[in-house]
Design a protein around this motif. Structure first.
Motif, PDB file in Angstrom:
ATOM      1  N   TRP A   1     -43.377  50.602  40.430  1.00 19.47           N
ATOM      2  CA  TRP A   1     -42.665  51.367  39.767  1.00 19.47           C
ATOM      3  C   TRP A   1     -41.158  51.031  39.765  1.00 19.47           C
ATOM      4  O   TRP A   1     -40.364  51.101  38.993  1.00 19.47           O
ATOM      5  CB  TRP A   1     -42.455  52.725  40.594  1.00 19.47           C
ATOM      6  N   GLU A   2     -40.627  50.472  40.979  1.00 22.75           N
ATOM      7  CA  GLU A   2     -39.208  50.235  41.094  1.00 22.75           C
ATOM      8  C   GLU A   2     -38.863  49.051  40.389  1.00 22.75           C
ATOM      9  O   GLU A   2     -37.834  48.906  39.858  1.00 22.75           O
ATOM     10  CB  GLU A   2     -38.892  49.706  42.603  1.00 22.75           C
TER      11      GLU A   2
ATOM     12  N   GLY B   1     -40.170  48.346  37.432  1.00 22.77           N
ATOM     13  CA  GLY B   1     -40.340  48.863  35.908  1.00 22.77           C
ATOM     14  C   GLY B   1     -41.538  48.409  35.343  1.00 22.77           C
ATOM     15  O   GLY B   1     -41.725  48.635  34.156  1.00 22.77           O
TER      16      GLY B   1
ATOM     17  N   ALA C   1     -44.176  50.025  36.005  1.00 18.88           N
ATOM     18  CA  ALA C   1     -45.222  50.969  35.879  1.00 18.88           C
ATOM     19  C   ALA C   1     -45.335  51.417  34.426  1.00 18.88           C
ATOM     20  O   ALA C   1     -46.399  52.102  33.946  1.00 18.88           O
ATOM     21  CB  ALA C   1     -44.654  51.903  36.451  1.00 18.88           C
ATOM     22  N   SER C   2     -44.569  51.109  33.473  1.00 21.49           N
ATOM     23  CA  SER C   2     -44.538  51.860  32.160  1.00 21.49           C
ATOM     24  C   SER C   2     -45.151  50.524  31.176  1.00 21.49           C
ATOM     25  O   SER C   2     -45.246  50.843  30.119  1.00 21.49           O
ATOM     26  CB  SER C   2     -43.272  52.525  31.691  1.00 21.49           C
ATOM     27  N   GLN C   3     -45.216  49.477  31.655  1.00 18.95           N
ATOM     28  CA  GLN C   3     -45.651  48.219  30.872  1.00 18.95           C
ATOM     29  C   GLN C   3     -47.156  48.509  30.642  1.00 18.95           C
ATOM     30  O   GLN C   3     -47.978  48.978  31.446  1.00 18.95           O
ATOM     31  CB  GLN C   3     -45.331  47.020  31.571  1.00 18.95           C
ATOM     32  N   ILE C   4     -47.669  48.189  29.511  1.00 19.37           N
ATOM     33  CA  ILE C   4     -49.018  48.375  29.129  1.00 19.37           C
ATOM     34  C   ILE C   4     -49.747  46.965  29.789  1.00 19.37           C
ATOM     35  O   ILE C   4     -49.450  45.883  29.112  1.00 19.37           O
ATOM     36  CB  ILE C   4     -49.447  48.515  27.767  1.00 19.37           C
ATOM     37  N   THR C   5     -50.592  47.165  30.694  1.00 20.30           N
ATOM     38  CA  THR C   5     -51.276  45.984  31.170  1.00 20.30           C
ATOM     39  C   THR C   5     -52.871  46.289  31.102  1.00 20.30           C
ATOM     40  O   THR C   5     -53.229  47.558  31.102  1.00 20.30           O
ATOM     41  CB  THR C   5     -50.980  45.783  32.590  1.00 20.30           C
ATOM     42  N   ALA C   6     -53.564  45.255  31.338  1.00 18.87           N
ATOM     43  CA  ALA C   6     -54.978  45.447  31.279  1.00 18.87           C
ATOM     44  C   ALA C   6     -55.335  45.932  32.735  1.00 18.87           C
ATOM     45  O   ALA C   6     -54.781  45.626  33.644  1.00 18.87           O
ATOM     46  CB  ALA C   6     -55.694  44.077  31.010  1.00 18.87           C
ATOM     47  N   SER C   7     -56.432  46.600  32.839  1.00 12.53           N
ATOM     48  CA  SER C   7     -56.572  47.246  34.097  1.00 12.53           C
ATOM     49  C   SER C   7     -57.355  46.163  34.929  1.00 12.53           C
ATOM     50  O   SER C   7     -57.913  45.205  34.287  1.00 12.53           O
ATOM     51  CB  SER C   7     -57.844  48.199  33.895  1.00 12.53           C
TER      52      SER C   7
ATOM     53  N   LEU D   1     -59.893  45.797  36.649  1.00 17.26           N
ATOM     54  CA  LEU D   1     -61.131  45.495  36.593  1.00 17.26           C
ATOM     55  C   LEU D   1     -61.650  44.836  35.103  1.00 17.26           C
ATOM     56  O   LEU D   1     -62.294  43.674  35.454  1.00 17.26           O
ATOM     57  CB  LEU D   1     -61.879  46.849  36.111  1.00 17.26           C
ATOM     58  N   VAL D   2     -60.840  44.858  34.134  1.00 14.32           N
ATOM     59  CA  VAL D   2     -60.982  44.318  33.255  1.00 14.32           C
ATOM     60  C   VAL D   2     -60.494  42.784  33.245  1.00 14.32           C
ATOM     61  O   VAL D   2     -61.119  41.486  33.200  1.00 14.32           O
ATOM     62  CB  VAL D   2     -60.361  44.669  31.869  1.00 14.32           C
ATOM     63  N   GLN D   3     -59.609  42.673  34.013  1.00 12.39           N
ATOM     64  CA  GLN D   3     -58.808  41.132  34.254  1.00 12.39           C
ATOM     65  C   GLN D   3     -60.107  40.435  35.176  1.00 12.39           C
ATOM     66  O   GLN D   3     -60.243  39.329  34.819  1.00 12.39           O
ATOM     67  CB  GLN D   3     -57.566  41.311  34.870  1.00 12.39           C
TER      68      GLN D   3
END
Lengths: 310, 212
Positions: free
Chosen positions: B185-186, B188, B190-196, B198-200
């Motif tokens: 979060w610090e 930044g 936290a707001s990026q769209i990333t793959a979960s 699990l998927v990775q």
């Protein structure tokens, strides 16, 4: 293990080397071939516990079958002994009680094994989406696949009933999105594109356009199928760059008689030279529900490195 | 770590959770005991043999798993009587009260707290002392676990985790997760769209050549 042949040997021949002794005094047969009761079932549990992180290891049908076989054998022996014990042989009561404990233990292990696997499969729906890759499918038994399908249907029914007309996809946006708009960067000239709410945007190569999130399921991976039966869909292979922006790699038309592939796009972010990680392989195309005739456009979550605003 | 996977956790106190994998593995641990009456041998398939033949004579020592001990134990104590494993006895209790931080709880049975709580099910005159000792051990070790989990960011934590038992490891991981989320979060991210994750993880196992 069951009683060995090498207990105390008072009054017998002087002790021989071990192998010879085993040949001379063979071990009595164990009541359960293969050791302590409940070991197989506990082995299933142990393996599942070791696969950390919510991963689904392959389904051990053989181990499960052996555990159930053991339970059946225990039960039958107990049935036989109970009728004898009722007619007076009280020394059997301990054996009956022991077997009953083993039965309960096996039951507990088997139930916990199956239940924990279902919990993991449920997590797959929320994290992965409706379509699971084949590698995961191979790890599931037929009943588990059936359960997954029914769970999907249940969830879809529920999501349709919530949130008004079109329903609400609860599996998207699990983390609250920071912004209403997503920057979309085009890789190819397309021209005018009409979004669902009626506004048109001009898509030119390398231009950036803010679009609302509703125009595509871009908020989490993998994408779910957008139901739009009026339009043939394109399947898109996606990749992502280290900066978090996503790029469409290749799009293939999934319409009935069409098998054309749209030309390959530049799989690179304009700010970095090489993609750092790839999200979807060729076996897992995801559908973006693009409109007919629309050439590809990609989206990026624009979060420039070094920007500390939150 | 998969965020949608909520396994059944271990039970609290003298109750076990039926479907919890942790509790099942914990109840596999063995406990010393004595046979109170002569027991037919084949039923056991373990236990140091004190004699040949079909039955274990009365009074011989056995090692039985906890689930079996709980099943066979009854207040009239006709069949089995259980004794405390040595780490719950007086000698070790004084070690714990002296300094609990130096003890390698993973070696002393990886389920020290869980197993100890289960021992309270058997009537034993030392139960209050055992309960007290478990609590005090946890209290004295907790501070170090909390501190280390909150300050070890992006490093190899195997040295820190080696001497912890399973309950403490779960706590440590919870602390690490909190720390990682906060750092994320610090920065930044936290707001990026990333793959979960699990998927990775599944993606990494594919046979096509892909970058990590």
């Amino acid at each position: 293990m069951a009683a060995g042949g090498t207990g105390e040997r008072r009054g017998l021949a002087p002790s021989l080397p071990l192998a010879a002794e085993r040949r001379r005094f063979p071990r009595p047969r164990a009541a359960w071939r293969g050791g302590m009761a409940g070991e197989r079932a506990a082995g299933l549990v142990r393996e599942l516990h070791r696969a950390g992180g919510g991963n689904l290891p392959p389904f051990r049908a053989e181990g499960l079958r052996q555990a159930l076989e053991e339970m059946r054998a225990l039960y039958e022996r107990n049935q036989a002994d109970v009728s004898e014990a009722k007619s007076g042989r009280t020394d059997l009561i301990f054996l009956i009680r022991f077997r009953h404990c083993c039965l309960l233990r096996n039951q507990r292990c088997v139930l916990a094994y199956l239940y924990d696997r279902l919990l993991r499969i449920r997590a797959l729906r929320w994290e992965y989406g409706s379509v699971l890759p084949n590698t995961i499918h191979f790890h599931m038994s037929a009943e588990e696949v059936e359960w997954f399908n029914r769970y999907k249907k249940s969830l879809a029914t529920y999501m349709r009933s919530v949130g008004g007309e079109e329903g609400l996809d609860l599996t998207q946006d699990i983390k609250p999105p920071k912004s209403l708009y997503i920057e979309v960067r085009c890789l190819r000239d397309y021209g005018e594109f009409e979004i669902d709410d009626g506004t048109t945007v001009l898509l030119k190569k390398n231009s950036q356009v803010p679009m609302t999130r509703e125009c595509g399921p871009f908020s989490s991976f993998p994408f779910t199928l957008m139901t739009s039966p009026a339009y043939p869909s394109f399947a898109a292979h996606l990749s992502s760059c280290a900066c978090g922006s996503l790029h469409m790699l290749q799009a293939v038309c999934l319409a009935q008689d069409c098998s054309s592939a749209l030309p390959d796009l530049v799989p690179q972010c304009s700010r970095h030279t090489a993609p750092q990680s790839w999200l979807c392989a060729a076996t897992n195309p995801v559908c973006l529900g693009l409109k007919e005739g629309l050439s590809v456009f990609l989206c990026s979550t624009f979060y420039p490195a070094g920007n500390a605003s939150i | 770590m998969s965020e949608a996977y909520f396994p059944v956790g271990p039970g609290l106190g003298p109750e076990e959770n039926f479907l919890s994998l942790d509790d099942i593995l914990m109840s596999q641990e063995k406990l010393p005991g004595r046979a109170e009456s002569s027991l037919p041998r084949l039923a056991f398939a373990l236990g140091p043999g004190a004699g040949t033949g079909d039955s274990i004579p009365e009074g011989s020592k056995l090692e039985i798993p906890l689930w079996l001990a709980k099943g066979l134990h009854d207040s009239k104590r006709r069949i089995i009587s259980v004794e405390l494993p040595k780490i719950y006895k007086e000698a070790w209790r004084t070690v714990f009260s002296a300094d609990a931080n130096v003890v390698d709880l993973h070696k002393m049975g990886p389920y020290y707290y869980g197993f100890g709580s289960q021992l309270l099910n058997f009537d034993n005159p030392e139960n209050p002392e055992i309960a007290q000792s478990l609590l005090q051990t946890f209290i004295s070790r907790f501070r170090r676990i909390m501190d280390s989990s909150q300050n070890a960011y992006n490093e190899d934590t195997s040295a820190l985790v080696a001497r912890l038992d399973e309950l403490e490891r779960a706590l440590f991981q919870a602390g690490q997760k909190g720390l990682n989320d906060f750092q994320c979060w610090e920065k930044g991210q936290a707001s990026q769209i990333t793959a979960s994750s699990l998927v990775q993880n599944y993606g990494k196992r594919k046979f096509t050549d892909m970058d990590g």
